[in-house]
Design an enzyme around this catalytic site. Sequence first.
Site, short mmCIF file in Angstrom:
data_model
loop_
_atom_site.label_atom_id
_atom_site.label_comp_id
_atom_site.label_asym_id
_atom_site.label_seq_id
_atom_site.Cartn_x
_atom_site.Cartn_y
_atom_site.Cartn_z
CG LEU A 132 -1.75 -1.14 1.36
CD1 LEU A 132 -2.70 -1.61 2.74
CD2 LEU A 132 -2.99 -1.33 0.12
CG ASP B 243 3.83 16.73 12.87
OD1 ASP B 243 4.48 17.85 12.49
OD2 ASP B 243 5.00 15.62 11.72
#
Length: 742
Positions: free
Chosen positions: A460, A579
């Site tokens: 993926l 983040d």
Amino acid sequence: MVAIWYDKIPDKTVVWSAKTEYKLATAPTGSHVQITKEGLSLTSPEGDSIWRAKPEATVSEGAMLNNGNFVLLNGGSEYENMWQSFDNPTDTLLPNQSLQLGLGGVLTSRFTDTNYTTGRFQLYFQDFNVMLSPLAFPSQLRYNPYYHAINDASVGNASRLVFDKSGEIYVETTGGTRNRILPQVDNTLDTEVNYYRATLDFSGVFTLYAHPRNTSGQPRWRIMNYVPDNICDAIFNDYGSGSCGYNSYCSMENDRPTCNCPYGYSLVDPSNESGGCQPNFTLACGADVQQPPEELYEMHVAKNFNFPLGDYEKVEPYSQQECQQACLHDCMCAVAILEVDTCWMKRLPLGNGRQLPIRDQHFVYIKTRLSPDFYPGLANRELPAAPDSKKENRAKSIILGSLIASLVVNSILLAAVALFFLLKPKLKKVIQASALLETNLHSFSFEALKEATEDFCKELGRGSCGIVYKGKLETADSCNVIAVKRLDRLAQEREKEFRTELSAIGKTSHKNLVRLIGFCDQGINRLLVYEFMSNGTLADILFGHSKPIWNLRVGFVLGIARGLVYLHEECDSAIIHCDIKPQNILIDEHFNAKISDFGLAKLLLFDQSRTNTMIRGTRGYVAPEWFKNVAVTVKVDVYSFGVMLLENICCRRSVMTMEPEEEEKAILTDWAYDCCVEGRLHALVENDREALSDIGRLQRWVKIAIWCIQEDPEMRPTMGKVNQMLEGLVEVANPPSPNPDI
């Protein structure tokens, strides 16, 4: 509002509020509560009457009793109780309080857990019985009851609902019997040890709660008992939406009903989970349809819920394919339910939704719009050609491509943590499973994951320290899609920190955090297993070709805020994410926003509030203190959240290259402050009609964002305070400039 609440526990739980004809008596700032000889009154700053408790006789004084009852007394030769809050209940009964037949014997739920206006359910006397019914909201018309306190008429007629001083709740009958309204609880009730309350919850469940009188530690209200056992199944009316709002379905989780949106739908009001769902696309009919339905729509398959009422068509015998095609080609059909070989066609709105056990012969087919016209506002865009039904392999490639696009983001999940693996050429030391026993992670064998991923054949995406593969975990009754990240190598000197962070993440459990399901630690093999997120990142949605609807964006913001509150304030050890940005927010199939990528997170010890660390995060979202070589706190996440909040509001990136005549818009944070001060919010949202129709929330949220991005971290609110402001529970003052030196 005028209210009575518990004042000796941290949770200031409201048990009574002043209402006039079932409507909450809301008071603007500056209003007054007064006791006069005529009674108790609430008046506006201008002196207008908002609410009044007016007994028949003269009042001499009022008293707040320790049992939670507020009384007005007549100071004659003997004090006489002229009025009391116990005779005018809202949604809660307290020990020593009772409901009397014919004397205000009604409880009406609140609208939501934090909204005290009149809600959708009522407990009342009727036909000499005590019943629970949904209301035809916002009117007081009662639908058919879903609970009767007395099921055997031979015991007599109900005359009183009693909550006695020992904590027992029962119906007293004219025949002198006592009929329990709640089943016998396992624990012995003790009013000396606990506070008790019986509340008709906003979900329609009548619940007995207990709270320790000793408030050491972090005690909370716990559920002792409730009726009905399963409200999701108990309400079954031809009219009304059921236990949840329209277009949503109900499930029981931890003894509480939870409302869920089907695939392709989102909450009408993101702050009200039981308020119903709306499609995130348009269903066109008649002259509006210019293309074959195969080019406009697709059928999403589910198996675990049903909308048993409101069918407009029944066709049989039908196969799975025939049922899907029938709904696809019927412009009125929104959902089709196949039960064995009977296909039930349903139109919007969908009511009485409830979760069901997965069965082999039950299928739910939900009609949704094909990408890119998934969101409203793209009716004039050219739609992609529909896949040829004969070209099955091509269709599978398209689907796989979309999965790859959404799951590439998962390859960066825990990226920094996995960087610890880069420097060691050969793994000699492994994480011991015992280090993670206290988490909710599952330990997989390498062979099990090899089988789940079909020998790692479906790649993926690739990250800096590993490859992500698509997999399936099959059980006896279900098959769950997962994302499996196979790590390359481990830096030996960072192994301890990796264990710590993995252990901490494994202990987290919140619906707005991407769930790490488990890991494999076998020989040289290190793998991480995550839940599958089907709708990509928030960045994909916000900065894509079309602007998502306002309510969908509101839901994203509230979900992210709740997730950060959990990380900062509710975990055993506070976690600074470091983040926060749209690329690290993943969206599930129900359009719930979930915070991902804890790889850059910095854990705080239990007694720490700040930490020193190297600069972490992404340019544009990094708080100023990172560059000042000072200790950072959870306020760095608040700063990043503020930037992202503005991006959600405006559907644009925080920093953009602009033409010379529009340079003022280049830095979103600066431009937003200017628009806020100058009253130009319409420019900020580019005349978004949905956002401007919710102007109160829009103004409040822009101000909240500016408070979050203040240069001084001490001036930024905590995420807990931010969440309260977002939900409108706390007023938001006008913020100063986020850059005072400019």
